[in-house]
Scaffold this motif. Sequence first.
Motif, PDB file in Angstrom:
ATOM      1  N   ALA A  38       0.827  -1.206   0.000  1.00 51.81           N
ATOM      2  CA  ALA A  38       0.000   0.000   0.000  1.00 51.81           C
ATOM      3  C   ALA A  38       0.866   1.261   0.000  1.00 51.81           C
ATOM      4  CB  ALA A  38      -0.934  -0.011   1.213  1.00 51.81           C
ATOM      5  N   ILE A  39       1.956   1.236   0.754  1.00 53.13           N
ATOM      6  CA  ILE A  39       2.867   2.387   0.786  1.00 53.13           C
ATOM      7  C   ILE A  39       3.545   2.585  -0.568  1.00 53.13           C
ATOM      8  CG2 ILE A  39       5.035   3.241   1.799  1.00 53.13           C
ATOM      9  CD1 ILE A  39       4.084   1.918   4.449  1.00 53.13           C
ATOM     10  N   VAL A  40       4.003   1.469  -1.159  1.00 53.16           N
ATOM     11  CA  VAL A  40       4.643   1.548  -2.485  1.00 53.16           C
ATOM     12  C   VAL A  40       3.651   2.080  -3.513  1.00 53.16           C
ATOM     13  CG1 VAL A  40       5.616   0.158  -4.368  1.00 53.16           C
ATOM     14  CG2 VAL A  40       6.398  -0.205  -2.028  1.00 53.16           C
ATOM     15  N   ASN A  41       2.407   1.627  -3.435  1.00 45.73           N
ATOM     16  CA  ASN A  41       1.379   2.082  -4.382  1.00 45.73           C
ATOM     17  C   ASN A  41       1.141   3.583  -4.243  1.00 45.73           C
ATOM     18  OD1 ASN A  41      -0.765   1.802  -6.350  1.00 45.73           O
ATOM     19  ND2 ASN A  41      -2.174   2.034  -4.616  1.00 45.73           N
ATOM     20  N   GLN A  42       1.060   4.085  -3.018  1.00 50.44           N
ATOM     21  CA  GLN A  42       0.827   5.518  -2.809  1.00 50.44           C
ATOM     22  C   GLN A  42       1.993   6.361  -3.310  1.00 50.44           C
ATOM     23  OE1 GLN A  42      -0.059   5.957   1.352  1.00 50.44           O
ATOM     24  NE2 GLN A  42      -2.253   5.675   1.030  1.00 50.44           N
ATOM     25  N   LEU A  50      -5.797  -0.514  -6.789  1.00 51.34           N
ATOM     26  CA  LEU A  50      -4.811  -1.251  -5.993  1.00 51.34           C
ATOM     27  C   LEU A  50      -4.759  -0.730  -4.565  1.00 51.34           C
ATOM     28  CD1 LEU A  50      -1.740  -1.784  -8.367  1.00 51.34           C
ATOM     29  CD2 LEU A  50      -3.340  -3.485  -7.512  1.00 51.34           C
ATOM     30  N   ASP A  51      -4.884   0.588  -4.402  1.00 50.96           N
ATOM     31  CA  ASP A  51      -4.876   1.176  -3.072  1.00 50.96           C
ATOM     32  C   ASP A  51      -6.017   0.620  -2.223  1.00 50.96           C
ATOM     33  OD1 ASP A  51      -3.742   3.047  -1.192  1.00 50.96           O
ATOM     34  OD2 ASP A  51      -5.590   4.225  -1.461  1.00 50.96           O
ATOM     35  N   THR A  52      -7.196   0.535  -2.813  1.00 54.41           N
ATOM     36  CA  THR A  52      -8.358  -0.009  -2.098  1.00 54.41           C
ATOM     37  C   THR A  52      -8.153  -1.485  -1.770  1.00 54.41           C
ATOM     38  OG1 THR A  52      -9.779   1.544  -3.291  1.00 54.41           O
ATOM     39  CG2 THR A  52     -10.853  -0.327  -2.202  1.00 54.41           C
ATOM     40  N   ILE A  53      -7.655  -2.253  -2.732  1.00 61.69           N
ATOM     41  CA  ILE A  53      -7.428  -3.694  -2.515  1.00 61.69           C
ATOM     42  C   ILE A  53      -6.406  -3.912  -1.406  1.00 61.69           C
ATOM     43  CG2 ILE A  53      -6.461  -5.779  -3.570  1.00 61.69           C
ATOM     44  CD1 ILE A  53      -7.725  -4.878  -6.220  1.00 61.69           C
ATOM     45  N   PHE A  54      -5.295  -3.175  -1.428  1.00 63.41           N
ATOM     46  CA  PHE A  54      -4.259  -3.350  -0.412  1.00 63.41           C
ATOM     47  C   PHE A  54      -4.747  -2.954   0.973  1.00 63.41           C
ATOM     48  CE2 PHE A  54      -0.877  -2.739  -3.926  1.00 63.41           C
ATOM     49  CZ  PHE A  54      -0.882  -4.099  -4.196  1.00 63.41           C
TER      50      PHE A  54
END
Length: 179
Positions: A38-42, A50-54
């Motif tokens: 989630a941090i990498v995605n942000q 992906l943010d929601t899924i993580f």
Amino acid sequence: MRFEGKIYIPNKSFLNLSDSQKWYWSGLILLIIFCFLAIVNQDNWKNDLLDTIFKVCCFISLGIFALGKLGAIGSSEKLNGKLDGTIKINTEFIEIKSERYNIKDIKMLNLTLKDFWDKYEHPGPNYVGPWYMAGINNKIEFKYLNKNVSTQFRIDLEEDFINLKNIKKELKNTIDNNV
């Protein structure tokens, strides 16, 4: 007074997790992985789906982690080994797997009594494992005619545990060493 129990032979493997420990550790590992993703995605990917899924996966992992911690309260210690043979202890002799040792010939007797089957033990907030014991953390060691004898054994009932404590007191008076 007399005690009769089962000899416990532990496995050599060091990893013997209960179900609650497996849930706890897998939940913790998944939580770390999904939080990292989630941090990498942000920072890098910036993908809203992906943010929601993580984030959902983080909460699910946190739930698994909590279930593992709460599940430890009601779980029992696993038997990481096998019960093989019997042990009999009284104030006259100790018999291990049909081999009898007379108390008068025993030197350096060390009888360690820790738990009995299904003994409830609150190990503290940082402990992940089961809170009910398997009764296998009991050990007897002694020297008999220049031979070292040592074995671990299981106590099934609380009454046997108390009876064995009384035998230990009597043996302490009989043998002048560390019982």
